[in-house]
Design a protein around this motif. Sequence first.
Motif, PDB file in Angstrom:
ATOM      1  N   THR A  91       0.438  -2.015   2.210  1.00 37.45           N
ATOM      2  CA  THR A  91       0.057  -1.848   3.614  1.00 37.45           C
ATOM      3  C   THR A  91      -0.408  -0.428   3.878  1.00 37.45           C
ATOM      4  O   THR A  91      -1.417  -0.195   4.554  1.00 37.45           O
ATOM      5  N   THR A  95      -9.209  -5.945   1.227  1.00 42.97           N
ATOM      6  CA  THR A  95      -8.872  -7.339   1.473  1.00 42.97           C
ATOM      7  C   THR A  95      -7.797  -7.825   0.504  1.00 42.97           C
ATOM      8  O   THR A  95      -6.909  -8.596   0.887  1.00 42.97           O
ATOM      9  N   SER A 103      -4.505  -6.490   1.650  1.00 45.02           N
ATOM     10  CA  SER A 103      -4.103  -7.218   2.861  1.00 45.02           C
ATOM     11  C   SER A 103      -3.441  -8.536   2.506  1.00 45.02           C
ATOM     12  O   SER A 103      -2.411  -8.910   3.078  1.00 45.02           O
ATOM     13  N   HIS A 104      -4.037  -9.251   1.560  1.00 44.35           N
ATOM     14  CA  HIS A 104      -3.478 -10.530   1.130  1.00 44.35           C
ATOM     15  C   HIS A 104      -2.122 -10.346   0.463  1.00 44.35           C
ATOM     16  O   HIS A 104      -1.139 -11.025   0.791  1.00 44.35           O
ATOM     17  N   HIS A 105      -2.053  -9.407  -0.459  1.00 42.34           N
ATOM     18  CA  HIS A 105      -0.844  -9.249  -1.251  1.00 42.34           C
ATOM     19  C   HIS A 105       0.310  -8.661  -0.445  1.00 42.34           C
ATOM     20  O   HIS A 105       1.476  -9.002  -0.691  1.00 42.34           O
ATOM     21  N   TYR A 150       0.865  -9.372   2.620  1.00 48.41           N
ATOM     22  CA  TYR A 150       1.403 -10.540   3.324  1.00 48.41           C
ATOM     23  C   TYR A 150       2.262 -11.392   2.393  1.00 48.41           C
ATOM     24  O   TYR A 150       3.363 -11.835   2.782  1.00 48.41           O
ATOM     25  N   PRO A 164      -7.583  -5.097  10.103  1.00 49.02           N
ATOM     26  CA  PRO A 164      -6.501  -4.737   9.168  1.00 49.02           C
ATOM     27  C   PRO A 164      -6.358  -3.237   8.965  1.00 49.02           C
ATOM     28  O   PRO A 164      -5.248  -2.748   8.756  1.00 49.02           O
ATOM     29  N   SER A 199       2.146  -8.785   9.338  1.00 49.91           N
ATOM     30  CA  SER A 199       1.425  -8.844   8.068  1.00 49.91           C
ATOM     31  C   SER A 199       0.614 -10.121   7.960  1.00 49.91           C
ATOM     32  O   SER A 199      -0.473 -10.131   7.369  1.00 49.91           O
ATOM     33  N   ARG A 200       1.131 -11.207   8.527  1.00 50.99           N
ATOM     34  CA  ARG A 200       0.357 -12.447   8.555  1.00 50.99           C
ATOM     35  C   ARG A 200      -0.917 -12.252   9.372  1.00 50.99           C
ATOM     36  O   ARG A 200      -2.017 -12.655   8.964  1.00 50.99           O
ATOM     37  N   TRP A 248      -3.427 -10.124   7.493  1.00 48.39           N
ATOM     38  CA  TRP A 248      -4.094 -10.901   6.442  1.00 48.39           C
ATOM     39  C   TRP A 248      -5.133 -11.837   7.057  1.00 48.39           C
ATOM     40  O   TRP A 248      -6.241 -11.975   6.531  1.00 48.39           O
ATOM     41  N   ARG A 261      -9.090 -11.963   6.252  1.00 43.88           N
ATOM     42  CA  ARG A 261      -9.725 -13.244   5.884  1.00 43.88           C
ATOM     43  C   ARG A 261     -10.929 -13.529   6.768  1.00 43.88           C
ATOM     44  O   ARG A 261     -11.952 -14.045   6.311  1.00 43.88           O
TER      45      ARG A 261
END
Length: 480
Positions: A56, A69, A72-74, A76, A278, A300-301, A304, A308
């Motif tokens: 983060t 990106t 951001s995914h990881h 979350y 983000p 965090s969701r 993400w 996305r």
Amino acid sequence: MTSVGPETYRSYRNLPPLAGLADFAAASRPGLSVEACVTRLKRYHYAFRRLHEILTARITAEPIYELKTGFSHHAYLCAEHVQALRTRVGEMREPPLGLEDVPHSALEVFFDEILAAPTTEELIEGAYRVAMDQLWHAMRQHQDDTNPLTDAPTRRILRFALLEVNDMANWGARVESCLVEPESYHEKRLHKWGEYLGALLSAAGGLDGSRPESGGPIERRYSKTPYQYDPAPRRDERFRDPWNQGVNAEAFLYDPAFPARAKALMMLYKRLREIDVPEMMASIIHQTKGQPWGYYRDMSRQLWDEARHAMMGEVGFVWLGVDWTKARITHNWSFRLNTECDPLERHAVLYFIEQGLMPKTGKRYEWETAVASGLPLMATLQDYDWADEVLHAALGREWYVPQFKDLKESLAYGDRCWSRILSNWTEVRDRGLTKHENWWPAVYEQACASWGVEPDPAVLGFAETYEGKRADLQTVASSG
């Protein structure tokens, strides 16, 4: 009820025993005690929590779009696994849970060093090639060491964690192979960095604490100076002229004179521009301390989801054969919020904008326009974008609104904060590298070529800027 005859009873010996969890031999091994199991779970929890913090913290200042990106995914995914592990530890007669405690001083230094890594390559090596790799092996060993029947709930949690940690570790390996030349000075330097991090884990008895501690020195290097969060968003060279305010996307989108298909193209720009969300949300999460873990998981969701959405815009451009770098993807919004507002003020602006996306002229309108465009992919993108924003508004009601007397007061505060930092023309007039050029015609002509149609002269001639515009709930500089 159906009766069961003797011939059916004879087949019972062939049925899978123990609900398919294991055979009797495996279930007869003692395995880990509850205490030993919880001790390891707390280590995994600490690892996921620190990885969430690290990823983060690096989203905003990381210039490479694909890494923003990915982080951001990881981040979350790590937040989700933290939540699952907290729940499991709480089921195992452990009050007080001690989940905020540091399991070992060497483990703390290990993650502090990765957080403070000065280069992207060292960050990838530390977080993915070392930390996630060792986390995967520790959880895999746990699966083997614990009793498959008595500890079935833990094994289920770890099963899902192993899948996603493996995916993240593989992603990190691919990233590092792209960034670092084999046999280069940088690869050799990274190898030494990895060895140093491995020595810290050995001093901690391994990531899970199941091995003897090496007794080696716990030496800080990069983290001798405490990590300082960098709130200024950075972009790679594909994001040219990030201050450009030469095309008022919302003015075009809400003008009934323009056709739906051209508006769909403008919506792809708006989606890709959401990469600044983000960048901004990472600063809220990193700088807001002391909240329940549910806050960090939910925020965090949303972070993400916003990343996305940016990728959804990217996909749309690629699908149309349009070079998205011809558009001017700005960072005005995230830069000014991150450098001029505190975390609560940023959250206030975010929630205020989200509320403006709920009326009929917001996300519903964008979806209806996408459907009217005749482009099936656009309808899908906007359908899910709309659903996500409804969720985000609910998350705002959960975590932001309760900090005020009522909803009205929370919105009024958001309005004041938004008005103060609004990226108006006078603030950015002299920052644009190209004096706020109108990039729209070049992008629109590419799309028309893809569609096999002649450009509409009225659409091609659109040239309204953000000058003199006060963005309202529907015409915001970044549409969340």
